[in-house]
Design an enzyme around this catalytic site. Structure first.
Site, PDB file in Angstrom:
ATOM      1  CE  LYS A  31     -10.285  71.333 -33.506  1.00 64.74           C
ATOM      2  NZ  LYS A  31      -8.975  71.330 -34.142  1.00 64.74           N
ATOM      3  CE  LYS A  58     -11.389  75.107 -33.383  1.00 64.95           C
ATOM      4  NZ  LYS A  58     -10.260  74.542 -34.026  1.00 64.95           N
TER       5      LYS A  58
END
Ligand code: PBG
Ligand code: ZN
Length: 304
Positions: free
Chosen positions: A176, A229
């Site tokens: 992330k 992500k």
């Protein structure tokens, strides 16, 4: 017949924002088509998700009360716990994923405990464990830790096992990145940090190899699904992960990516349907088994 990549409604997870209160359906300005729902207003959207045959929903709770420890994140009657119970009762066929992170619940808006201006890693872990266990107790089918603290997957796995939830899978937000693409989400979830940024725990967008190390570490700690992500600017990371691990991969097509498509489409500058299906196909082609996307309901209509 020769097409290599095909999208299916079951590929998608649809994020839903649930806010405390009654008769609320607030449009999120920077995310046309996305709303904050109070629990009594969830039925319509849940029915759409069910009929579309989408793989599952991912819940984000927005509590009224925030404090330094994010206590509503693991309160028995917290907004997300209530939403999980409601969905389990009324839509038992929907698969419920819960985002596990404190930033929507803390007064300072950070994903962990804070001392001065420092975000504390190890001190945060027990709170994440409490949150995960309490949401699974409420009926959540899968937990998705998004805080990016080191060691959280192992801690949550151990906590779930100890509570008897040995079968509940963990989908880890493993790679992330600290990203400007989360801007609209932070409006939607009221989770912008009150000071500083998330760069001490989220990843530097310049570091692809480090992302692979994070993915490997989460797998070793017991993650069942690993996530990259945001999606579009990180498809290289996703592809590389697909080539180097045999774990199922998820990708999060985040709020800023959604907002850009919606804004250009509203201006008539792009063909929304074609762009969305092209983007989602690229994510699957790059190796995603699961795509978390705000476009899910539209995409299913367009695929039909
Ligand atoms: C919470 C969380 C965020 C997103 C998912 N879980 C925001 C953040 O880390 O600031 C972003 C999702 C999106 O932008 O759509 N940590
Ligand atoms: Zn967070």
């Amino acid at each position: 017949m020769m097409q290599e990549t095909r999208l299916h409604p079951r590929d998608f997870i649809y994020p839903i924002f649930v806010i405390e209160g009654e008769k609320i359906q607030n449009p999120v300005e920077s995310m046309p088509g996305v709303f904050q729902y109070s629990i009594d207003c969830l039925e319509n959207i849940l029915e759409q998700v069910r009929q579309a045959g989408i793989g599952g929903v991912m819940l984000f709770g927005i509590p009224q009360h925030k404090d330094a420890e994010g206590s509503q994140a693991y309160a028995q009657d917290g907004i997300t716990q209530q939403a999980v119970r409601f969905i389990k009762e009324h839509y038992p066929e929907l698969y419920i994923v819960v985002d596990v992170c404190l930033c929507e619940y803390t007064s300072h808006g950070h994903c962990g405990m804070v001392c001065g201006e420092e975000i504390l890693n190890d001190e945060t872990l027990p709170y994440l464990v409490k949150m995960a266990v309490s949401l699974v107790e409420a009926g959540a089918d899968m937990v998705a830790p998004s805080d990016m603290m080191d060691g959280r997957v192992a801690a949550i796995r151990e906590g779930l096992d100890r509570a008897g939830f040995t079968q509940t899978p963990i989908m880890a937000y493993s790679a992330k990145f600290a990203s400007a693409y989360y801007g609209p989400f932070r409006d939607a979830a009221h989770s912008a940090p009150g000071f500083g940024d998330r760069k001490s725990y989220q990843m530097d967008c310049a570091n692809g190899k480090e992302a692979l190390r994070e993915i490997r570490a989460d797998i070793e700690e017991g993650a069942d699904i690993v996530m990259v992500k945001p999606a579009l600017a990180y498809l290289d990371v996703l592809k590389e992960a697909a080539l180097t691990t045999d774990m199922p991969l998820a990708v999060y097509n985040v709020s800023g990516e959604y907002a850009m498509v919606k804004a250009a489409a509203a201006n008539g500058w792009i063909d929304e349907r074609r762009i969305v299906l092209e983007n989602l196909t690229a994510m699957k082609r790059a190796g995603a088994k699961i795509i978390i996307t705000y476009h899910a309901l539209d995409a299913v209509k367009w695929l039909a």
